[in-house]
Design a protein around this motif. Structure first.
Motif, short mmCIF file in Angstrom:
data_model
loop_
_atom_site.label_atom_id
_atom_site.label_comp_id
_atom_site.label_asym_id
_atom_site.label_seq_id
_atom_site.Cartn_x
_atom_site.Cartn_y
_atom_site.Cartn_z
N UNK A 1 42.10 44.63 38.01
CA UNK A 1 42.68 43.22 37.67
C UNK A 1 43.92 43.36 38.71
N UNK A 2 44.00 43.98 39.68
CA UNK A 2 45.03 43.18 40.75
C UNK A 2 43.76 41.87 41.76
N UNK A 3 43.30 42.30 41.73
CA UNK A 3 42.45 41.18 42.44
C UNK A 3 42.51 39.78 41.52
N UNK A 4 42.70 40.17 40.40
CA UNK A 4 43.14 38.94 39.11
C UNK A 4 44.48 38.55 39.60
N UNK A 5 45.26 39.39 39.73
CA UNK A 5 46.46 38.58 39.81
C UNK A 5 46.65 37.49 41.42
N UNK A 6 45.74 38.41 42.11
CA UNK A 6 46.46 37.66 43.75
C UNK A 6 45.16 36.89 43.67
N UNK A 7 43.86 36.66 42.63
CA UNK A 7 43.20 35.72 43.02
C UNK A 7 42.75 35.53 44.31
N UNK A 8 41.98 37.26 44.81
CA UNK A 8 41.16 36.97 46.19
C UNK A 8 39.52 38.01 45.10
#
Length: 221
Positions: free
Chosen positions: A154-161
């Motif tokens: 979820x954090x990766x998706x929020x950061x678009x990474x």
């Protein structure tokens, strides 16, 4: 293990990785013990389990209490902790230059913690990181918490990474398990609380013995 120079983002655990919150957590437990007529906790013993969360802290400071009693006391303990307002909580020495270095290089950073959001967000604000943290995934953000990979993803998706180009740094086995399952590279923060474990046995891609060691590897000249 990815070359840190190719990383798109770095995710951090909060307690025991970015910040030393043990003094406030232990003080809140001492207040609770006084309220219920129990002996004061051993600060060193309790500090070792801080990264494992409130229930683990209560079990450590209140040995012999059964689980129903631990659950009964948890909300009062968290209330006492919140009332302290992170009075003695501080970033570990050297963390600020790490974060500033990431920001200077355009590398996003965020926090993935099992601490509930109503405690994690004020703590970040207290540390001066609230507006700088590009993603906060707390223990109550999703249905599942670490060691499940969902918070990291979820954090990766929020950061678009891309998780494969993301590093996750944490001081508990659950951090390494969550990052590995999510497909990130993992770094065990050996300066943290460790929950009595050996970070070299966790299967992390790298073990950072200290914050300066992390800095030197993560942000090479």
């Amino acid at each position: 293990m990815i070359d840190p120079r190719l990383a798109q983002a770095v995710l951090f655990d909060l307690d025991g990785t970015l910040a030393d919150s043990a003094p406030d957590l232990v003080a809140a437990l001492a207040t609770l013990c006084k309220e219920i007529g129990h002996a004061a906790p051993d600060p060193q013993v309790v500090s070792r389990v801080v990264s494992a969360g409130g229930r683990a802290i209560l079990r450590s400071g209140l040995p012999g209490f059964d689980e129903p009693r631990i659950e009964e006391l948890l909300s009062r303990y968290l209330d006492l902790y919140a009332r302290r307002g992170n009075a003695a909580t501080a970033l570990y020495a050297g963390i600020e230059p790490v974060l500033a270095g990431l920001e200077a290089r355009g590398i996003a950073w965020g926090v993935v913690t099992n601490k509930v959001g109503w405690l994690a967000a004020p703590m970040l604000d207290h540390l001066g990181l609230g507006t700088r943290c590009a993603a906060l995934v707390a223990g109550d953000t999703l249905a599942r918490r670490k060691p499940d990979p969902d918070p990291v993803l979820h954090a990766c998706a929020m950061l678009k990474v891309d998780p494969a180009r993301t590093l996750f740094v944490g001081d508990d086995l659950r951090d390494i398990e969550a990052g590995r399952a999510a497909g990130t590279a993992t770094v065990a923060a050996a300066w943290g609380y460790l929950n009595g474990g050996d970070p070299h046995a966790w299967g992390a891609d790298r073990v950072a013995a200290s914050v300066p060691a992390l800095h030197a590897w993560l942000l090479p000249d």
